[in-house]
Motif scaffolding. Sequence first.
Motif, mmCIF file in Angstrom:
data_model
loop_
_atom_site.group_PDB
_atom_site.id
_atom_site.type_symbol
_atom_site.label_atom_id
_atom_site.label_comp_id
_atom_site.label_asym_id
_atom_site.label_seq_id
_atom_site.Cartn_x
_atom_site.Cartn_y
_atom_site.Cartn_z
ATOM 1 N N UNK A 182 0.632 -1.156 0.150
ATOM 2 C CA UNK A 182 0.037 0.004 -0.104
ATOM 3 C C UNK A 182 0.773 1.397 -0.056
ATOM 4 N N UNK A 183 1.957 1.471 0.501
ATOM 5 C CA UNK A 183 2.764 2.529 0.646
ATOM 6 C C UNK A 183 4.089 2.587 -0.144
ATOM 7 N N UNK A 184 4.445 1.487 -0.839
ATOM 8 C CA UNK A 184 5.488 1.157 -1.671
ATOM 9 C C UNK A 184 5.411 2.343 -2.899
ATOM 10 N N UNK A 185 4.233 2.476 -3.509
ATOM 11 C CA UNK A 185 4.151 3.333 -4.617
ATOM 12 C C UNK A 185 4.414 4.678 -4.519
ATOM 13 N N UNK A 186 4.846 5.190 -3.193
ATOM 14 C CA UNK A 186 4.853 6.560 -3.209
ATOM 15 C C UNK A 186 6.350 6.795 -2.450
ATOM 16 N N UNK A 187 7.143 5.502 -2.554
ATOM 17 C CA UNK A 187 8.848 5.587 -2.272
ATOM 18 C C UNK A 187 9.554 6.273 -3.457
ATOM 19 N N UNK A 188 10.313 7.227 -3.007
ATOM 20 C CA UNK A 188 11.339 7.767 -4.387
ATOM 21 C C UNK A 188 11.764 6.350 -5.035
ATOM 22 N N UNK A 189 12.063 6.787 -6.188
ATOM 23 C CA UNK A 189 12.921 5.816 -7.136
ATOM 24 C C UNK A 189 14.135 5.625 -6.696
ATOM 25 N N UNK A 190 14.697 4.409 -6.742
ATOM 26 C CA UNK A 190 16.246 4.147 -6.674
ATOM 27 C C UNK A 190 16.955 4.399 -7.562
ATOM 28 N N UNK A 191 18.074 4.913 -7.640
ATOM 29 C CA UNK A 191 19.002 5.403 -8.742
ATOM 30 C C UNK A 191 20.253 4.834 -8.315
ATOM 31 N N UNK A 192 20.807 3.977 -9.398
ATOM 32 C CA UNK A 192 22.158 3.448 -8.842
ATOM 33 C C UNK A 192 22.136 2.203 -8.188
ATOM 34 N N UNK A 193 22.883 2.200 -7.013
ATOM 35 C CA UNK A 193 22.729 0.820 -6.152
ATOM 36 C C UNK A 193 21.560 0.886 -5.759
ATOM 37 N N UNK A 194 21.061 -0.348 -5.557
ATOM 38 C CA UNK A 194 19.755 -0.588 -4.913
ATOM 39 C C UNK A 194 19.965 -0.395 -3.419
ATOM 40 N N UNK A 195 18.419 0.173 -3.037
ATOM 41 C CA UNK A 195 18.393 0.359 -1.639
ATOM 42 C C UNK A 195 18.365 -0.609 -0.760
ATOM 43 N N UNK A 196 18.720 -0.491 0.583
ATOM 44 C CA UNK A 196 18.434 -1.518 1.381
ATOM 45 C C UNK A 196 17.278 -1.885 1.733
ATOM 46 N N UNK A 197 16.752 -3.118 2.241
ATOM 47 C CA UNK A 197 15.541 -3.547 2.169
ATOM 48 C C UNK A 197 14.617 -2.413 2.831
ATOM 49 N N UNK A 198 13.743 -1.973 1.984
ATOM 50 C CA UNK A 198 12.738 -0.937 2.657
ATOM 51 C C UNK A 198 11.930 -1.626 3.679
ATOM 52 N N UNK A 199 11.272 -2.796 3.804
ATOM 53 C CA UNK A 199 10.488 -3.098 4.782
ATOM 54 C C UNK A 199 11.275 -3.137 5.852
ATOM 55 N N UNK A 200 12.670 -3.565 5.985
ATOM 56 C CA UNK A 200 13.305 -3.620 7.290
ATOM 57 C C UNK A 200 13.543 -2.232 7.808
ATOM 58 N N UNK A 201 13.995 -1.367 6.818
ATOM 59 C CA UNK A 201 14.457 0.090 7.416
ATOM 60 C C UNK A 201 13.063 0.897 7.759
ATOM 61 N N UNK A 202 11.940 0.762 7.166
ATOM 62 C CA UNK A 202 10.848 1.513 7.579
ATOM 63 C C UNK A 202 10.166 0.879 8.751
ATOM 64 N N UNK A 209 2.690 9.867 1.924
ATOM 65 C CA UNK A 209 2.010 8.550 2.305
ATOM 66 C C UNK A 209 0.686 8.805 3.080
ATOM 67 N N UNK A 210 0.788 9.494 3.972
ATOM 68 C CA UNK A 210 -0.349 9.840 4.797
ATOM 69 C C UNK A 210 -1.587 10.544 4.083
ATOM 70 N N UNK A 211 -1.249 11.671 3.345
ATOM 71 C CA UNK A 211 -2.288 12.222 2.609
ATOM 72 C C UNK A 211 -2.885 11.309 1.605
ATOM 73 N N UNK A 212 -2.129 10.685 1.091
ATOM 74 C CA UNK A 212 -2.933 9.789 -0.188
ATOM 75 C C UNK A 212 -3.657 8.631 0.366
ATOM 76 N N UNK A 213 -3.132 8.000 1.479
ATOM 77 C CA UNK A 213 -3.860 7.053 2.195
ATOM 78 C C UNK A 213 -5.317 7.467 2.829
ATOM 79 N N UNK A 214 -5.337 8.768 3.359
ATOM 80 C CA UNK A 214 -6.356 9.430 4.037
ATOM 81 C C UNK A 214 -7.279 9.538 2.706
ATOM 82 N N UNK A 215 -6.741 10.098 1.651
ATOM 83 C CA UNK A 215 -7.532 10.635 0.403
ATOM 84 C C UNK A 215 -8.423 9.245 -0.176
ATOM 85 N N UNK A 216 -7.605 8.272 -0.026
ATOM 86 C CA UNK A 216 -8.312 7.084 -0.591
ATOM 87 C C UNK A 216 -9.410 6.746 0.184
#
Length: 251
Positions: free
Chosen positions: A14-34, A76-83
């Motif tokens: 539900x929240x991943x579509x609002x993450x910034x795009x990763x450029x270059x080296x892949x980001x560390x696991x989003x689920x774990x960091x968030x 993320x907060x604003x979009x989920x509340x709007x939906x």
Amino acid sequence: MTDLFLLTAAQMRRIKPYFPLSHGIARVDDRRVISGIVFVIRNGLRWRDAPREYGPHKTIYNRFVRWSRLGVFNKIFAELARKAGKPARLMIDATHLKAHRTAASLLKKGLFLRRIGRTKGGLNSKLHAVCDGQGRPVIMLLSEGQMSDYKGAALIIDALPPARELLGDKGYDADWLRQALAERGIKACIPSRSNRKTPIEHDRVLYRQRHKIENMFGRLKDWRRIHTRYDRCAHTFMSAICIAATVIFWL
């Protein structure tokens, strides 16, 4: 990991579509960091005290600060509340959030305002919020602690979604606010101030529902880094509030 917080796969979708795009080296696991960011904010920890299961604490902190500056958590907060759809009923109120001594300098340094003011209770910030009939926040605004309720309402009234009625306490009893609501087709359920010469009647039975926004503030303040502000920058503190509101009410 039994005592640690971890976002589910469904919540991440539900929240991943609002993450910034990763450029270059892949980001560390989003689920774990968030999940680590949520754990630190909820339990009021220092970033260096984040459990090692979430990875290096500098990675967690840097992700939080960088995405806060980009406004990712606010979006993320604003979009989920709007939906969630248009609410039939709105409630408005504000609460004070005490600033810890590590964030309590009134001297402005840098580009961003701190949104910390002085009141009889000391140095604090004020969270203005509008929630729906179920007590879920849909609009939030951070200001200095001395800002009055109706001045905060003036800053967010243009963002109000269409609704049938709005509940508020006596702090919102202002003719201009009632007029602005009427122009939007919203009925005001606001008690009159004691100094109003001609009191305006309100629906007393409906007004009893206003406790839901008080409950909402209480649930937000259960998160220790929300109840007491440790962040010097207003945008990082507001991001923490948006994260808490998203996890509690919209995921």
